[in-house]
Design a protein around this motif. Structure first.
Motif, PDB file in Angstrom:
ATOM      1  N   ALA A  36       2.483  19.312   7.096  1.00 51.49           N
ATOM      2  CA  ALA A  36       3.634  18.489   6.159  1.00 51.49           C
ATOM      3  C   ALA A  36       3.052  17.555   5.433  1.00 51.49           C
ATOM      4  CB  ALA A  36       3.637  17.532   7.761  1.00 51.49           C
ATOM      5  N   SER A  37       1.968  17.227   5.054  1.00 50.60           N
ATOM      6  CA  SER A  37       1.358  16.605   3.842  1.00 50.60           C
ATOM      7  C   SER A  37       1.209  17.580   2.500  1.00 50.60           C
ATOM      8  CB  SER A  37      -0.089  16.357   4.277  1.00 50.60           C
ATOM      9  OG  SER A  37      -0.509  15.415   2.813  1.00 50.60           O
ATOM     10  N   PHE A  38       1.234  18.885   2.454  1.00 52.09           N
ATOM     11  CA  PHE A  38       1.527  19.581   1.481  1.00 52.09           C
ATOM     12  C   PHE A  38       2.665  20.231   1.362  1.00 52.09           C
ATOM     13  CE2 PHE A  38       3.159  23.965   0.828  1.00 52.09           C
ATOM     14  CZ  PHE A  38       2.319  24.691  -0.779  1.00 52.09           C
ATOM     15  N   VAL A  39       3.848  20.178   2.571  1.00 55.22           N
ATOM     16  CA  VAL A  39       5.017  20.183   2.178  1.00 55.22           C
ATOM     17  C   VAL A  39       6.158  18.782   1.316  1.00 55.22           C
ATOM     18  CG1 VAL A  39       7.206  19.861   3.589  1.00 55.22           C
ATOM     19  CG2 VAL A  39       5.592  21.877   4.030  1.00 55.22           C
ATOM     20  N   LEU A  40       5.360  17.948   2.267  1.00 55.78           N
ATOM     21  CA  LEU A  40       5.764  16.157   1.105  1.00 55.78           C
ATOM     22  C   LEU A  40       4.658  16.545   0.116  1.00 55.78           C
ATOM     23  CD1 LEU A  40       5.139  14.179   4.440  1.00 55.78           C
ATOM     24  CD2 LEU A  40       7.286  14.672   3.330  1.00 55.78           C
ATOM     25  N   GLY A  41       4.301  16.543  -0.291  1.00 51.52           N
ATOM     26  CA  GLY A  41       3.721  16.608  -1.827  1.00 51.52           C
ATOM     27  C   GLY A  41       4.464  17.802  -2.378  1.00 51.52           C
ATOM     28  N   LEU A  42       4.739  18.788  -2.223  1.00 52.95           N
ATOM     29  CA  LEU A  42       5.752  19.333  -3.032  1.00 52.95           C
ATOM     30  C   LEU A  42       6.822  18.905  -3.745  1.00 52.95           C
ATOM     31  CD1 LEU A  42       5.409  22.206  -3.999  1.00 52.95           C
ATOM     32  CD2 LEU A  42       5.972  23.212  -2.264  1.00 52.95           C
ATOM     33  N   VAL A  43       7.456  18.588  -2.068  1.00 49.34           N
ATOM     34  CA  VAL A  43       9.096  17.844  -2.534  1.00 49.34           C
ATOM     35  C   VAL A  43       8.913  16.607  -2.745  1.00 49.34           C
ATOM     36  CG1 VAL A  43      10.614  17.067  -1.017  1.00 49.34           C
ATOM     37  CG2 VAL A  43       9.830  19.459   0.082  1.00 49.34           C
ATOM     38  N   ALA A  47      11.754  14.804  -6.600  1.00 51.63           N
ATOM     39  CA  ALA A  47      12.490  13.713  -5.507  1.00 51.63           C
ATOM     40  C   ALA A  47      11.483  12.505  -4.947  1.00 51.63           C
ATOM     41  CB  ALA A  47      14.018  14.228  -4.536  1.00 51.63           C
ATOM     42  N   MET A  48      12.086  11.686  -5.127  1.00 49.69           N
ATOM     43  CA  MET A  48      11.391  10.314  -4.032  1.00 49.69           C
ATOM     44  C   MET A  48       9.985  10.437  -4.128  1.00 49.69           C
ATOM     45  SD  MET A  48      13.492  10.307  -0.553  1.00 49.69           S
ATOM     46  CE  MET A  48      13.273  11.190   0.086  1.00 49.69           C
ATOM     47  N   ASN A  49       9.527  10.928  -5.901  1.00 52.28           N
ATOM     48  CA  ASN A  49       7.961  10.930  -5.358  1.00 52.28           C
ATOM     49  C   ASN A  49       7.335   9.137  -4.759  1.00 52.28           C
ATOM     50  OD1 ASN A  49       9.489  10.931  -7.772  1.00 52.28           O
ATOM     51  ND2 ASN A  49       8.065  12.016  -8.884  1.00 52.28           N
ATOM     52  N   LEU A  50       8.052   7.991  -5.038  1.00 56.10           N
ATOM     53  CA  LEU A  50       7.193   6.693  -4.766  1.00 56.10           C
ATOM     54  C   LEU A  50       7.183   6.797  -2.809  1.00 56.10           C
ATOM     55  CD1 LEU A  50       6.552   3.768  -5.584  1.00 56.10           C
ATOM     56  CD2 LEU A  50       8.974   2.947  -4.985  1.00 56.10           C
ATOM     57  N   LEU A  51       8.029   7.571  -2.282  1.00 55.22           N
ATOM     58  CA  LEU A  51       7.814   7.260  -0.533  1.00 55.22           C
ATOM     59  C   LEU A  51       7.213   8.569   0.039  1.00 55.22           C
ATOM     60  CD1 LEU A  51      11.940   6.469   0.065  1.00 55.22           C
ATOM     61  CD2 LEU A  51      10.034   5.028   0.666  1.00 55.22           C
ATOM     62  N   LEU A  52       7.651   9.945  -0.580  1.00 52.00           N
ATOM     63  CA  LEU A  52       6.321  11.224  -0.830  1.00 52.00           C
ATOM     64  C   LEU A  52       5.614  11.138  -0.866  1.00 52.00           C
ATOM     65  CD1 LEU A  52       9.622  13.753  -0.687  1.00 52.00           C
ATOM     66  CD2 LEU A  52       9.030  12.637   1.491  1.00 52.00           C
ATOM     67  N   GLY A  53       4.946  10.530  -2.618  1.00 51.28           N
ATOM     68  CA  GLY A  53       3.219  10.535  -2.243  1.00 51.28           C
ATOM     69  C   GLY A  53       2.665  10.432  -1.482  1.00 51.28           C
ATOM     70  N   PRO A  54       2.448   8.501  -1.147  1.00 43.13           N
ATOM     71  CA  PRO A  54       1.875   8.100  -0.442  1.00 43.13           C
ATOM     72  C   PRO A  54       1.748   8.295   0.557  1.00 43.13           C
ATOM     73  CG  PRO A  54       3.437   6.824  -1.833  1.00 43.13           C
ATOM     74  CD  PRO A  54       4.063   7.964  -2.277  1.00 43.13           C
ATOM     75  N   ALA A  55       2.702   9.287   1.621  1.00 41.50           N
ATOM     76  CA  ALA A  55       3.512  10.126   3.046  1.00 41.50           C
ATOM     77  C   ALA A  55       1.839  11.093   2.902  1.00 41.50           C
ATOM     78  CB  ALA A  55       4.615  10.103   3.486  1.00 41.50           C
ATOM     79  N   SER A  56       2.447  11.839   2.132  1.00 43.48           N
ATOM     80  CA  SER A  56       1.540  13.401   1.669  1.00 43.48           C
ATOM     81  C   SER A  56      -0.170  13.002   1.176  1.00 43.48           C
ATOM     82  CB  SER A  56       2.407  13.512   0.522  1.00 43.48           C
ATOM     83  OG  SER A  56       1.046  15.093   0.152  1.00 43.48           O
ATOM     84  N   GLY A  81       0.236  14.496  -3.683  1.00 46.55           N
ATOM     85  CA  GLY A  81       0.563  13.401  -3.268  1.00 46.55           C
ATOM     86  C   GLY A  81       0.037  12.031  -4.770  1.00 46.55           C
ATOM     87  N   VAL A  82      -0.858  12.310  -5.027  1.00 36.72           N
ATOM     88  CA  VAL A  82      -1.646  11.844  -6.071  1.00 36.72           C
ATOM     89  C   VAL A  82      -0.415  12.582  -6.803  1.00 36.72           C
ATOM     90  CG1 VAL A  82      -3.338  11.263  -7.678  1.00 36.72           C
ATOM     91  CG2 VAL A  82      -4.111  11.669  -5.326  1.00 36.72           C
TER      92      VAL A  82
END
Length: 103
Positions: A36-43, A47-56, A81-82
């Motif tokens: 999930a971390s990999f997928v959220l970081g890739l997406v 889009a939505m870097n502000l939310l998905l980056g820290p989540a990743s 994520g970074v």
């Protein structure tokens, strides 16, 4: 009346024993967090870097802490994520706004 060989049944539904599903093993949950971390970081790069980056980043750290069998995937999710936050910072500094679009 109970005859020998028959089980006693509880008449109260609250005290009746029902099978409880077993929780997923911690290693399996950690593997899911790594993916999930990999997928959220890739997406998050698109889009939505502000939310998905820290989540990743959080999911990758939790996966590594729980001992995932996929540490490479978790580290890649951490790096993505970074990168999400770096891309967001670059785009914000270029546009001087928190919203950005491609094109």
């Amino acid at each position: 009346m109970n005859t020998p060989g028959t089980a006693l049944r509880s008449r109260n539904p609250r005290t009746a024993r029902t099978p409880v599903p077993a929780a997923a093993p911690a290693g399996r949950q950690a593997d899911g967090m790594a993916v999930a971390s990999f997928v959220l970081g890739l997406v998050g790069l698109l889009a939505m870097n502000l939310l998905l980056g820290p989540a990743s980043i959080v999911l990758a750290a939790l996966a590594l802490r729980r001992g995932t069998t996929r540490p490479g995937r978790a580290r890649l999710g951490l790096a993505l994520g970074v990168a999400d936050l770096v891309v967001l910072a670059c785009l914000v500094s270029a546009d001087r706004t928190w919203s950005w679009s491609i094109g």
